[in-house]
Design a protein around this motif. Structure first.
Motif, PDB file in Angstrom:
ATOM      1  N   GLY A  84      69.133   7.944 -25.363  1.00 45.85           N
ATOM      2  CA  GLY A  84      68.764   6.571 -25.029  1.00 45.85           C
ATOM      3  C   GLY A  84      69.835   5.893 -24.188  1.00 45.85           C
ATOM      4  O   GLY A  84      69.539   5.223 -23.196  1.00 45.85           O
ATOM      5  N   MET A  85      71.081   6.079 -24.578  1.00 46.22           N
ATOM      6  CA  MET A  85      72.194   5.479 -23.836  1.00 46.22           C
ATOM      7  C   MET A  85      72.257   6.026 -22.414  1.00 46.22           C
ATOM      8  O   MET A  85      72.488   5.288 -21.463  1.00 46.22           O
ATOM      9  CB  MET A  85      73.524   5.765 -24.545  1.00 46.22           C
ATOM     10  CG  MET A  85      73.809   4.824 -25.689  1.00 46.22           C
ATOM     11  SD  MET A  85      74.055   3.132 -25.058  1.00 46.22           S
ATOM     12  CE  MET A  85      74.060   2.230 -26.606  1.00 46.22           C
ATOM     13  N   GLU A  86      72.049   7.321 -22.294  1.00 50.88           N
ATOM     14  CA  GLU A  86      72.123   7.929 -20.962  1.00 50.88           C
ATOM     15  C   GLU A  86      71.050   7.347 -20.047  1.00 50.88           C
ATOM     16  O   GLU A  86      71.315   7.004 -18.895  1.00 50.88           O
ATOM     17  CB  GLU A  86      71.966   9.445 -21.068  1.00 50.88           C
ATOM     18  CG  GLU A  86      72.065  10.094 -19.709  1.00 50.88           C
ATOM     19  CD  GLU A  86      72.114  11.613 -19.764  1.00 50.88           C
ATOM     20  OE1 GLU A  86      71.625  12.191 -20.749  1.00 50.88           O
ATOM     21  OE2 GLU A  86      72.628  12.203 -18.801  1.00 50.88           O
ATOM     22  N   ARG A  87      69.843   7.184 -20.565  1.00 46.69           N
ATOM     23  CA  ARG A  87      68.769   6.618 -19.740  1.00 46.69           C
ATOM     24  C   ARG A  87      69.078   5.148 -19.408  1.00 46.69           C
ATOM     25  O   ARG A  87      68.889   4.709 -18.279  1.00 46.69           O
ATOM     26  CB  ARG A  87      67.418   6.733 -20.445  1.00 46.69           C
ATOM     27  CG  ARG A  87      66.270   6.089 -19.677  1.00 46.69           C
ATOM     28  CD  ARG A  87      66.117   6.700 -18.281  1.00 46.69           C
ATOM     29  NE  ARG A  87      65.056   6.055 -17.516  1.00 46.69           N
ATOM     30  CZ  ARG A  87      64.901   6.179 -16.200  1.00 46.69           C
ATOM     31  NH1 ARG A  87      65.750   6.921 -15.497  1.00 46.69           N
ATOM     32  NH2 ARG A  87      63.921   5.576 -15.582  1.00 46.69           N
ATOM     33  N   PHE A  88      69.549   4.412 -20.409  1.00 47.04           N
ATOM     34  CA  PHE A  88      69.869   2.996 -20.167  1.00 47.04           C
ATOM     35  C   PHE A  88      70.903   2.877 -19.051  1.00 47.04           C
ATOM     36  O   PHE A  88      70.767   2.063 -18.144  1.00 47.04           O
ATOM     37  CB  PHE A  88      70.385   2.349 -21.460  1.00 47.04           C
ATOM     38  CG  PHE A  88      70.445   0.845 -21.395  1.00 47.04           C
ATOM     39  CD1 PHE A  88      69.385   0.064 -21.833  1.00 47.04           C
ATOM     40  CD2 PHE A  88      71.569   0.207 -20.869  1.00 47.04           C
ATOM     41  CE1 PHE A  88      69.432  -1.321 -21.744  1.00 47.04           C
ATOM     42  CE2 PHE A  88      71.624  -1.176 -20.775  1.00 47.04           C
ATOM     43  CZ  PHE A  88      70.556  -1.949 -21.219  1.00 47.04           C
ATOM     44  N   LEU A  89      71.929   3.710 -19.125  1.00 48.78           N
ATOM     45  CA  LEU A  89      73.024   3.631 -18.144  1.00 48.78           C
ATOM     46  C   LEU A  89      72.604   4.075 -16.750  1.00 48.78           C
ATOM     47  O   LEU A  89      73.268   3.745 -15.777  1.00 48.78           O
ATOM     48  CB  LEU A  89      74.204   4.489 -18.623  1.00 48.78           C
ATOM     49  CG  LEU A  89      75.000   3.852 -19.756  1.00 48.78           C
ATOM     50  CD1 LEU A  89      75.908   4.879 -20.420  1.00 48.78           C
ATOM     51  CD2 LEU A  89      75.829   2.685 -19.222  1.00 48.78           C
ATOM     52  N   ASN A  90      71.511   4.837 -16.669  1.00 43.24           N
ATOM     53  CA  ASN A  90      71.077   5.338 -15.365  1.00 43.24           C
ATOM     54  C   ASN A  90      69.735   4.766 -14.934  1.00 43.24           C
ATOM     55  O   ASN A  90      69.170   5.195 -13.931  1.00 43.24           O
ATOM     56  CB  ASN A  90      71.021   6.870 -15.393  1.00 43.24           C
ATOM     57  CG  ASN A  90      72.415   7.471 -15.553  1.00 43.24           C
ATOM     58  OD1 ASN A  90      73.220   7.446 -14.635  1.00 43.24           O
ATOM     59  ND2 ASN A  90      72.721   7.961 -16.753  1.00 43.24           N
ATOM     60  N   HIS A  91      69.224   3.803 -15.700  1.00 39.53           N
ATOM     61  CA  HIS A  91      67.959   3.186 -15.326  1.00 39.53           C
ATOM     62  C   HIS A  91      68.139   2.506 -13.962  1.00 39.53           C
ATOM     63  O   HIS A  91      69.065   1.710 -13.787  1.00 39.53           O
ATOM     64  CB  HIS A  91      67.536   2.168 -16.384  1.00 39.53           C
ATOM     65  CG  HIS A  91      66.128   1.697 -16.193  1.00 39.53           C
ATOM     66  ND1 HIS A  91      65.756   0.879 -15.151  1.00 39.53           N
ATOM     67  CD2 HIS A  91      64.994   1.949 -16.901  1.00 39.53           C
ATOM     68  CE1 HIS A  91      64.456   0.637 -15.240  1.00 39.53           C
ATOM     69  NE2 HIS A  91      63.977   1.275 -16.285  1.00 39.53           N
ATOM     70  N   PRO A  92      67.253   2.807 -13.013  1.00 45.10           N
ATOM     71  CA  PRO A  92      67.472   2.295 -11.646  1.00 45.10           C
ATOM     72  C   PRO A  92      67.536   0.767 -11.554  1.00 45.10           C
ATOM     73  O   PRO A  92      68.180   0.247 -10.639  1.00 45.10           O
ATOM     74  CB  PRO A  92      66.270   2.856 -10.860  1.00 45.10           C
ATOM     75  CG  PRO A  92      65.320   3.404 -11.866  1.00 45.10           C
ATOM     76  CD  PRO A  92      66.094   3.710 -13.096  1.00 45.10           C
ATOM     77  N   ASP A  93      66.917   0.060 -12.477  1.00 46.78           N
ATOM     78  CA  ASP A  93      66.948  -1.413 -12.416  1.00 46.78           C
ATOM     79  C   ASP A  93      68.209  -2.002 -13.038  1.00 46.78           C
ATOM     80  O   ASP A  93      68.404  -3.217 -13.009  1.00 46.78           O
ATOM     81  CB  ASP A  93      65.733  -2.002 -13.145  1.00 46.78           C
ATOM     82  CG  ASP A  93      64.445  -1.707 -12.401  1.00 46.78           C
ATOM     83  OD1 ASP A  93      64.503  -1.523 -11.168  1.00 46.78           O
ATOM     84  OD2 ASP A  93      63.384  -1.648 -13.059  1.00 46.78           O
ATOM     85  N   LEU A  94      69.036  -1.179 -13.658  1.00 49.56           N
ATOM     86  CA  LEU A  94      70.169  -1.706 -14.436  1.00 49.56           C
ATOM     87  C   LEU A  94      71.532  -1.294 -13.897  1.00 49.56           C
ATOM     88  O   LEU A  94      72.553  -1.731 -14.423  1.00 49.56           O
ATOM     89  CB  LEU A  94      70.074  -1.210 -15.893  1.00 49.56           C
ATOM     90  CG  LEU A  94      68.800  -1.561 -16.655  1.00 49.56           C
ATOM     91  CD1 LEU A  94      68.872  -0.984 -18.068  1.00 49.56           C
ATOM     92  CD2 LEU A  94      68.583  -3.060 -16.703  1.00 49.56           C
ATOM     93  N   THR A  95      71.552  -0.477 -12.859  1.00 49.85           N
ATOM     94  CA  THR A  95      72.827   0.143 -12.484  1.00 49.85           C
ATOM     95  C   THR A  95      73.870  -0.854 -11.990  1.00 49.85           C
ATOM     96  O   THR A  95      75.054  -0.560 -11.989  1.00 49.85           O
ATOM     97  CB  THR A  95      72.629   1.244 -11.418  1.00 49.85           C
ATOM     98  OG1 THR A  95      71.800   0.722 -10.383  1.00 49.85           O
ATOM     99  CG2 THR A  95      71.997   2.477 -12.020  1.00 49.85           C
ATOM    100  N   ASP A  96      73.435  -2.052 -11.576  1.00 48.73           N
ATOM    101  CA  ASP A  96      74.415  -3.024 -11.087  1.00 48.73           C
ATOM    102  C   ASP A  96      74.742  -4.115 -12.112  1.00 48.73           C
ATOM    103  O   ASP A  96      75.520  -5.018 -11.831  1.00 48.73           O
ATOM    104  CB  ASP A  96      73.898  -3.661  -9.791  1.00 48.73           C
ATOM    105  CG  ASP A  96      75.014  -4.311  -8.991  1.00 48.73           C
ATOM    106  OD1 ASP A  96      76.144  -3.777  -9.028  1.00 48.73           O
ATOM    107  OD2 ASP A  96      74.756  -5.344  -8.353  1.00 48.73           O
ATOM    108  N   VAL A  97      74.152  -4.049 -13.284  1.00 49.70           N
ATOM    109  CA  VAL A  97      74.395  -5.080 -14.304  1.00 49.70           C
ATOM    110  C   VAL A  97      75.715  -4.777 -15.024  1.00 49.70           C
ATOM    111  O   VAL A  97      75.917  -3.656 -15.487  1.00 49.70           O
ATOM    112  CB  VAL A  97      73.240  -5.125 -15.333  1.00 49.70           C
ATOM    113  CG1 VAL A  97      73.491  -6.188 -16.392  1.00 49.70           C
ATOM    114  CG2 VAL A  97      71.908  -5.370 -14.633  1.00 49.70           C
TER     115      VAL A  97
END
Ligand SMILES: [Zn+2]
Ligand SMILES: [Zn+2]
Length: 278
Positions: free
Chosen positions: A238-251
């Motif tokens: 889950g963490m890996e997907r969260f960290l690489n989710h395309p909408d979140l990479t700049d947050v």
């Protein structure tokens, strides 16, 4: 985009020490309290400290700082005395943010204690709109684990406070809180679903910061206890997907992970960098 990650660090000995504390754990952005969060206290920051903090930030940080307000602040409260104290405390935090060049002040909505969801959100909006928020400072409403009458567990509460305020406010999602409140983040599919739901209800344009924490408790338990990254019920996938989710990479990410089992903030920040693929 480059990864903006840091931890919640101490300002002991002067707020300017936060910069060195952040560098020491390998962070390039992050969070501070301006005073002990368990009591009503005013930020006590002299001009020299403020200047050194701004210079150090300019020199050593890549992403933004965020101030976390006192835990005693309750924006939703129907009690007049508590409302006044919360308003006064919030005003001092947003003023401190301006002095320090910090763009964000993070706050929990608090508990409505009988006012109801709608009443609590109305109360919170009225406190926020009574503040004189300096230019360059934005209040972030933190997502909550949703225990008792605390608001902010449901994304609808976050959307509800944005709708009610005249003030421009945004949101900080705490992954451990959202998970505890019932938003699954434990698989790549669940992360995509939860981010999609956040976007539908609140809008990703309002997501300005993330508190990245794993959870010691299962999804939907409303229990707020943070775990090391990848080692709780959110877990590594889950963490890996969260960290690489395309909408979140700049947050920007601020960790509020425990310091136990020999695992420090530095360990957790390293873990984040390992799980991130760019
Ligand atoms: Zn918080
Ligand atoms: Zn948090």
């Amino acid at each position: 985009m480059s990864l903006k990650v840091g931890a919640h660090v101490s300002i002991a000995g002067g707020v300017d020490n936060a910069v060195a504390n952040q560098v020491e754990v390998g962070g390039n952005c992050g969070q501070i309290f301006t005073h002990s969060p368990q009591v009503w206290q005013d930020p006590n920051i002299d001009d020299g400290e403020a200047e050194r903090f701004r210079e150090g930030t300019e020199r050593d940080m890549e992403g933004p700082w965020v101030i976390h307000t006192s835990y005693l602040v309750n924006l939703c409260t129907p009690k007049e005395g508590l409302r006044e104290k919360s308003l006064d405390s919030m005003q001092k935090e947003v003023d401190a943010a301006e002095r320090l060049g910090i763009p964000y002040v993070n706050v929990h909505l608090g508990a409505h204690t009988g006012a109801g969801v709608e009443g609590g959100l109305d109360n919170a909006a009225s406190v926020i709109d009574d503040l004189d928020v300096p230019d360059g400072v934005t209040i972030l409403i933190e997502s909550d684990a949703g225990a008792g009458t605390k608001l902010g567990g449901e994304f609808e509460h976050l959307a509800g406070i944005i709708d009610r305020t005249e003030t421009d406010i945004d949101v900080c999602v705490d992954t451990a809180h959202a998970f505890a409140a019932g938003y699954d983040l434990s698989t790549p599919e669940a992360v995509d679903q939860t981010i999609g739901e956040f976007d539908d209800v609140v809008g990703l344009e309002h997501l300005e910061y993330v508190h990245l924490n794993d959870s010691k408790h299962e999804c939907g338990t409303n229990k707020d206890e943070h775990a090391h990254i990848g080692e709780g019920h959110i877990g590594e996938a889950g963490m890996e997907r969260f960290l690489n989710h395309p909408d979140l990479t700049d947050v920007p990410l601020a960790l509020e992970t425990p310091t136990e089992d020999g695992k420090s903030f530095a360990w957790n920040i390293d873990r984040v960098r390992e799980l991130r693929r760019d």
